[in-house]
Scaffold this active site. Structure first.
Site, PDB file in Angstrom:
ATOM      1  N   HIS A  37       0.842  -1.212   0.000  1.00  0.00           N
ATOM      2  CA  HIS A  37       0.000   0.000   0.000  1.00  0.00           C
ATOM      3  C   HIS A  37       0.868   1.249   0.000  1.00  0.00           C
ATOM      4  O   HIS A  37       1.613   1.487   0.942  1.00  0.00           O
ATOM      5  CB  HIS A  37      -0.981   0.031   1.180  1.00  0.00           C
ATOM      6  CG  HIS A  37      -0.399  -0.460   2.473  1.00  0.00           C
ATOM      7  ND1 HIS A  37      -1.122  -1.139   3.404  1.00  0.00           N
ATOM      8  CD2 HIS A  37       0.853  -0.363   2.971  1.00  0.00           C
ATOM      9  CE1 HIS A  37      -0.346  -1.439   4.424  1.00  0.00           C
ATOM     10  NE2 HIS A  37       0.853  -0.980   4.192  1.00  0.00           N
ATOM     11  N   ILE A  41       1.660   2.430   6.587  1.00  0.00           N
ATOM     12  CA  ILE A  41       0.750   2.185   7.711  1.00  0.00           C
ATOM     13  C   ILE A  41       0.041   3.475   8.088  1.00  0.00           C
ATOM     14  O   ILE A  41      -1.159   3.490   8.361  1.00  0.00           O
ATOM     15  CB  ILE A  41       1.555   1.623   8.917  1.00  0.00           C
ATOM     16  CG1 ILE A  41       1.988   0.190   8.648  1.00  0.00           C
ATOM     17  CG2 ILE A  41       0.747   1.712  10.218  1.00  0.00           C
ATOM     18  CD1 ILE A  41       0.862  -0.815   8.497  1.00  0.00           C
ATOM     19  N   LYS A  51      -7.819   8.734  13.019  1.00  0.00           N
ATOM     20  CA  LYS A  51      -8.359  10.083  13.279  1.00  0.00           C
ATOM     21  C   LYS A  51      -9.743  10.234  12.651  1.00  0.00           C
ATOM     22  O   LYS A  51     -10.602  10.960  13.176  1.00  0.00           O
ATOM     23  CB  LYS A  51      -7.409  11.169  12.767  1.00  0.00           C
ATOM     24  CG  LYS A  51      -6.371  11.590  13.778  1.00  0.00           C
ATOM     25  CD  LYS A  51      -5.365  10.554  14.067  1.00  0.00           C
ATOM     26  CE  LYS A  51      -5.077   9.991  15.342  1.00  0.00           C
ATOM     27  NZ  LYS A  51      -4.090   8.948  15.387  1.00  0.00           N
ATOM     28  N   ALA A 197      -0.359   5.387  23.079  1.00  0.00           N
ATOM     29  CA  ALA A 197      -1.243   6.185  22.225  1.00  0.00           C
ATOM     30  C   ALA A 197      -2.271   5.317  21.489  1.00  0.00           C
ATOM     31  O   ALA A 197      -3.464   5.653  21.459  1.00  0.00           O
ATOM     32  CB  ALA A 197      -0.407   6.984  21.226  1.00  0.00           C
ATOM     33  N   ILE A 198      -1.835   4.194  20.919  1.00  0.00           N
ATOM     34  CA  ILE A 198      -2.753   3.378  20.108  1.00  0.00           C
ATOM     35  C   ILE A 198      -3.860   2.788  20.988  1.00  0.00           C
ATOM     36  O   ILE A 198      -5.052   2.870  20.664  1.00  0.00           O
ATOM     37  CB  ILE A 198      -1.986   2.269  19.344  1.00  0.00           C
ATOM     38  CG1 ILE A 198      -1.051   2.895  18.295  1.00  0.00           C
ATOM     39  CG2 ILE A 198      -2.943   1.288  18.682  1.00  0.00           C
ATOM     40  CD1 ILE A 198      -0.173   1.912  17.542  1.00  0.00           C
ATOM     41  N   ALA A 333       4.986   9.242  12.582  1.00  0.00           N
ATOM     42  CA  ALA A 333       5.050   9.578  11.163  1.00  0.00           C
ATOM     43  C   ALA A 333       5.896  10.821  10.910  1.00  0.00           C
ATOM     44  O   ALA A 333       6.687  10.860   9.961  1.00  0.00           O
ATOM     45  CB  ALA A 333       3.642   9.775  10.618  1.00  0.00           C
ATOM     46  N   HIS A 458      -6.849  36.707  20.771  1.00  0.00           N
ATOM     47  CA  HIS A 458      -7.946  36.494  21.714  1.00  0.00           C
ATOM     48  C   HIS A 458      -9.265  36.473  20.961  1.00  0.00           C
ATOM     49  O   HIS A 458      -9.462  37.300  20.081  1.00  0.00           O
ATOM     50  CB  HIS A 458      -7.974  37.630  22.746  1.00  0.00           C
ATOM     51  CG  HIS A 458      -9.148  37.539  23.674  1.00  0.00           C
ATOM     52  ND1 HIS A 458      -9.162  36.680  24.745  1.00  0.00           N
ATOM     53  CD2 HIS A 458     -10.350  38.176  23.672  1.00  0.00           C
ATOM     54  CE1 HIS A 458     -10.321  36.798  25.377  1.00  0.00           C
ATOM     55  NE2 HIS A 458     -11.071  37.694  24.749  1.00  0.00           N
TER      56      HIS A 458
HETATM   57  C1  LIG Z   1      -3.184   2.656  14.863  1.00  0.00           C
HETATM   58  C2  LIG Z   1      -2.025   3.576  14.657  1.00  0.00           C
HETATM   59  C3  LIG Z   1      -2.181   4.935  14.841  1.00  0.00           C
HETATM   60  C4  LIG Z   1      -1.095   5.796  14.657  1.00  0.00           C
HETATM   61  N1  LIG Z   1      -1.279   7.129  14.841  1.00  0.00           N
HETATM   62  C5  LIG Z   1      -0.228   7.964  14.670  1.00  0.00           C
HETATM   63  C6  LIG Z   1      -0.397   9.357  14.821  1.00  0.00           C
HETATM   64  O1  LIG Z   1      -1.479   9.841  15.120  1.00  0.00           O
HETATM   65  N2  LIG Z   1       0.675  10.156  14.613  1.00  0.00           N
HETATM   66  C7  LIG Z   1       1.906   9.642  14.284  1.00  0.00           C
HETATM   67  O2  LIG Z   1       2.856  10.418  14.102  1.00  0.00           O
HETATM   68  N3  LIG Z   1       2.087   8.322  14.125  1.00  0.00           N
HETATM   69  C8  LIG Z   1       1.057   7.471  14.307  1.00  0.00           C
HETATM   70  N4  LIG Z   1       1.235   6.137  14.111  1.00  0.00           N
HETATM   71  C9  LIG Z   1       2.580   5.651  13.747  1.00  0.00           C
HETATM   72  C10 LIG Z   1       2.839   5.831  12.244  1.00  0.00           C
HETATM   73  O3  LIG Z   1       1.856   5.168  11.507  1.00  0.00           O
HETATM   74  C11 LIG Z   1       4.223   5.314  11.908  1.00  0.00           C
HETATM   75  O4  LIG Z   1       5.175   5.929  12.747  1.00  0.00           O
HETATM   76  C12 LIG Z   1       4.572   5.608  10.455  1.00  0.00           C
HETATM   77  O5  LIG Z   1       3.673   4.985   9.574  1.00  0.00           O
HETATM   78  C13 LIG Z   1       5.988   5.145  10.158  1.00  0.00           C
HETATM   79  O6  LIG Z   1       6.292   5.437   8.833  1.00  0.00           O
HETATM   80  P1  LIG Z   1       7.353   4.571   8.026  1.00  0.00           P
HETATM   81  O7  LIG Z   1       7.491   5.225   6.707  1.00  0.00           O
HETATM   82  O8  LIG Z   1       8.562   4.366   8.843  1.00  0.00           O
HETATM   83  O9  LIG Z   1       6.706   3.130   7.876  1.00  0.00           O
HETATM   84  P2  LIG Z   1       5.285   2.592   7.389  1.00  0.00           P
HETATM   85  O10 LIG Z   1       4.251   3.621   7.364  1.00  0.00           O
HETATM   86  O11 LIG Z   1       5.043   1.364   8.199  1.00  0.00           O
HETATM   87  O12 LIG Z   1       5.568   2.173   5.879  1.00  0.00           O
HETATM   88  C14 LIG Z   1       6.444   1.151   5.551  1.00  0.00           C
HETATM   89  C15 LIG Z   1       6.063   0.605   4.212  1.00  0.00           C
HETATM   90  O13 LIG Z   1       7.064  -0.325   3.789  1.00  0.00           O
HETATM   91  C16 LIG Z   1       6.454  -1.394   3.101  1.00  0.00           C
HETATM   92  N5  LIG Z   1       7.395  -2.516   3.142  1.00  0.00           N
HETATM   93  C17 LIG Z   1       7.856  -3.175   4.234  1.00  0.00           C
HETATM   94  N6  LIG Z   1       8.750  -4.108   3.863  1.00  0.00           N
HETATM   95  C18 LIG Z   1       8.871  -4.036   2.526  1.00  0.00           C
HETATM   96  C19 LIG Z   1       9.649  -4.730   1.567  1.00  0.00           C
HETATM   97  N7  LIG Z   1      10.503  -5.707   1.911  1.00  0.00           N
HETATM   98  N8  LIG Z   1       9.515  -4.399   0.275  1.00  0.00           N
HETATM   99  C20 LIG Z   1       8.657  -3.410  -0.107  1.00  0.00           C
HETATM  100  N9  LIG Z   1       7.899  -2.717   0.757  1.00  0.00           N
HETATM  101  C21 LIG Z   1       8.018  -3.014   2.047  1.00  0.00           C
HETATM  102  C22 LIG Z   1       5.161  -1.614   3.892  1.00  0.00           C
HETATM  103  O14 LIG Z   1       4.202  -2.273   3.104  1.00  0.00           O
HETATM  104  C23 LIG Z   1       4.761  -0.188   4.233  1.00  0.00           C
HETATM  105  O15 LIG Z   1       3.877   0.366   3.289  1.00  0.00           O
HETATM  106  C24 LIG Z   1       0.165   5.263  14.275  1.00  0.00           C
HETATM  107  C25 LIG Z   1       0.312   3.892  14.067  1.00  0.00           C
HETATM  108  C26 LIG Z   1      -0.761   3.063  14.252  1.00  0.00           C
HETATM  109  C27 LIG Z   1      -0.567   1.589  14.009  1.00  0.00           C
END
Ligand SMILES: Cc1cc2nc3c(=O)[nH]c(=O)nc-3n(C[C@H](O)[C@H](O)[C@H](O)COP(=O)(O)OP(=O)(O)OC[C@H]3O[C@@H](n4cnc5c(N)ncnc54)[C@H](O)[C@@H]3O)c2cc1C
Length: 479
Positions: A37, A41, A51, A197-198, A333, A458
């Site tokens: 996707h 995430i 949200k 948080a989650i 994120a 204000h």
């Molecule tokens: C329920 C929930 C609520 C959250 N709410 C918040 C929030 O309000 N604010 C906030 O800051 N953070 C929040 N987070 C955390 C946030 O989602 C993550 O910190 C963020 O998505 C991390 O980004 P990333 O790019 O490191 O990884 P990810 O978003 O996890 O993306 C990694 C991507 O890599 C891909 N991938 C993995 N391995 C491979 C591979 N070998 N080959 C190709 N693709 C691959 C995966 O499919 C994925 O799409 C929340 C998380 C959850 C679970």
């Protein structure tokens, strides 16, 4: 011959896709690999869809209190399918948005699962196992399986739910955040394991829609990374909403019954308890996606699952970089996005400040909201500095009263000698939008004096930020 790039990014979450855009802006020939996707995430199963759910819960909450605002709301209720559908629609919109951004920035999208075969080469195979069924198909022009070369590789593969042995999610009674986001039916009662948080956001959402909720936390404090005073405020507010807590309590095992679950809990004093529910949400943190990537073969150092990086995202292997959740906490994120920019600008030869983890804000979007940046009062004291602490309650703010949100607190912590803002902690309505004011102040190394001489509009909730600073110096006006 393998296609060759200046930069290949593995993973298209907020870390990966932001890195791709910045690289394209800087003229690097860039490709991004994603296995299921676009937008990761965050947009598909994390920040954004939660949200959206919480917004539905918030509006429902307001409708329940319509009378307090002089309004009449009759015949309203919860259409759970509609709530979930809205959230999934927004997730899909975000995913499509990243697809558009990749096209606009001429970033090649490679669809499949990547493995490093060397520090400059990856192999992409069709995705073996999807976490959840993706809602949005891959871009039509995506490249497929094959071997690709790059001068630099960024690993941005994110994280997945942490699973406790013996309490494995089964997609039915024991949920992770994936199942919690798409309930087919409303559980009447829910046990939430973990008060980070989650866990707190899902507890808040389900309680708002009517479920009985019990939160079980291993540590003495709920929201363990937050300031103790703020966490205590949230606990009180949650309890007022009917949410039950068990702290210093460990879920030893989960028994599945005919209709639900029983959590067998061990308490600090050695006694045991049982908590029954329709479903259990396991929210005990996340685990880095650092396995099966060929990292060991290439010699990349990993510590407790996280890729070891310096403050510029460098691993110990030249040319291999890591960002976001896979590079360790805080798993947020905006941390991933900021690291993405630092890494790409470093690759492009620009001079850029390294990541300063003390200045990363954290927000929890439960009811009441929580937001913070910098040191808690306890941590500030541990540094041995003399500190000044300011507090301002929502009840002293006209806008908060007008909004019908008179409960909450803004707390600021200063170095008494230098006036440096060490930490800011808030609980109450819209504080997740307010915290950025203090993040900017910290980044600009603002002192108490400058904050006191800043004009806040204000009537706004933001006036409480200034009042809290004034209070730290015995000068609060509306209290
Ligand atoms: C329920 C929930 C609520 C959250 N709410 C918040 C929030 O309000 N604010 C906030 O800051 N953070 C929040 N987070 C955390 C946030 O989602 C993550 O910190 C963020 O998505 C991390 O980004 P990333 O790019 O490191 O990884 P990810 O978003 O996890 O993306 C990694 C991507 O890599 C891909 N991938 C993995 N391995 C491979 C591979 N070998 N080959 C190709 N693709 C691959 C995966 O499919 C994925 O799409 C929340 C998380 C959850 C679970």
């Amino acid at each position: 011959m393998a296609d060759s790039y200046d930069l290949i990014i593995i993973g298209a979450g907020p870390g990966g896709y932001v890195a791709a855009i910045r690289a394209a802006q800087l003229g690097l020939k860039t490709a991004i690999v994603e296995r299921e996707h676009l937008a990761g995430i965050c947009s598909n199963w994390g920040c954004i869809p939660t949200k959206a759910l919480l917004r539905s819960a918030e509006i429902y909450g307001h409708m329940n209190h319509a009378k307090d605002y002089g309004l009449v709301a009759e015949k309203f209720g919860v259409d759970l399918d509609g709530v979930v559908k809205r959230s999934r629609g927004i997730a899909a919109q975000m995913n499509n948005g990243v697809q558009f951004l990749m096209k606009k920035n001429k970033v090649d999208v490679i669809w499949g699962e990547a493995v490093l075969t060397s520090a400059t080469e990856i192999k992409v195979a069709p995705t073996a196992k999807k976490i959840m069924q993706p809602q949005v198909p891959p871009p039509k022009n995506a490249l497929g399986a094959g071997t690709y070369k790059a001068k630099n590789i960024i690993v941005a593969t994110g994280a997945r739910p942490r699973v406790l042995p013996g309490i494995e999610p089964d997609g039915d009674r024991i949920w992770t955040y994936f199942e919690s986001m798409v309930p087919a039916a409303m559980p009447k009662s829910l046990v939430v394991m973990g008060s980070g948080a989650i866990g707190m956001e899902f507890a808040s959402f389900y309680r708002s829609l009517g479920a009985e909720v019990t939160i079980i936390e291993l540590l003495p404090q709920i929201l363990p990374v937050e300031d103790a005073e703020i966490a205590a405020h949230v606990k009180k507010r949650f309890e007022k909403r009917g949410i039950k807590f068990m702290t210093e309590a460990k879920v030893a095992r989960v028994e599945k019954t005919k209709d639900g679950i029983i959590a067998h809990v061990e308490l600090k004093d050695g006694s045991k308890a049982q908590v029954a529910g329709d479903r259990l949400i396991s929210a005990v943190g996340v685990q880095c996606n650092s396995e099966n990537l060929g990292l060991e073969k290439v010699g990349v150092k990993i510590d407790r699952g996280a890729i070891v990086v310096d403050d510029h995202g460098r691993t110990n292997v030249p040319g291999v970089w890591a960002i976001g959740d896979v590079a360790g906490p805080p798993m947020l994120a905006h941390k991933a996005e900021h690291e993405a920019v630092i890494v790409v600008e470093t690759i492009a030869g620009l001079k850029v400040h390294g990541l300063d983890k003390r200045k990363i804000p954290g927000c929890t979007y439960c009811e009441p909201q929580v937001a913070s940046v910098g040191l808690t009062e306890a941590k500030a004291k541990e540094t041995g500095r003399e500190i000044k602490v300011g507090r301002f309650p929502f009840i002293g703010n006209g806008k908060a009263i007008a909004l019908g949100e008179p409960e909450g607190l803004v707390k600021t912590i200063f170095d008494a000698k230098t006036g440096e803002l060490l930490g800011a902690h808030m609980v109450g309505a819209e504080v997740t939008e307010l915290i950025q004011g203090f993040v900017i102040a910290m980044n600009l190394e603002t002192t108490e004096e400058e904050l006191m001489h800043t004009i806040f509009p204000h009537p706004t909730l933001s006036e409480m930020m200034k009042e809290s600073v004034l209070d730290a110096y015995g000068r609060a006006l509306n209290m």
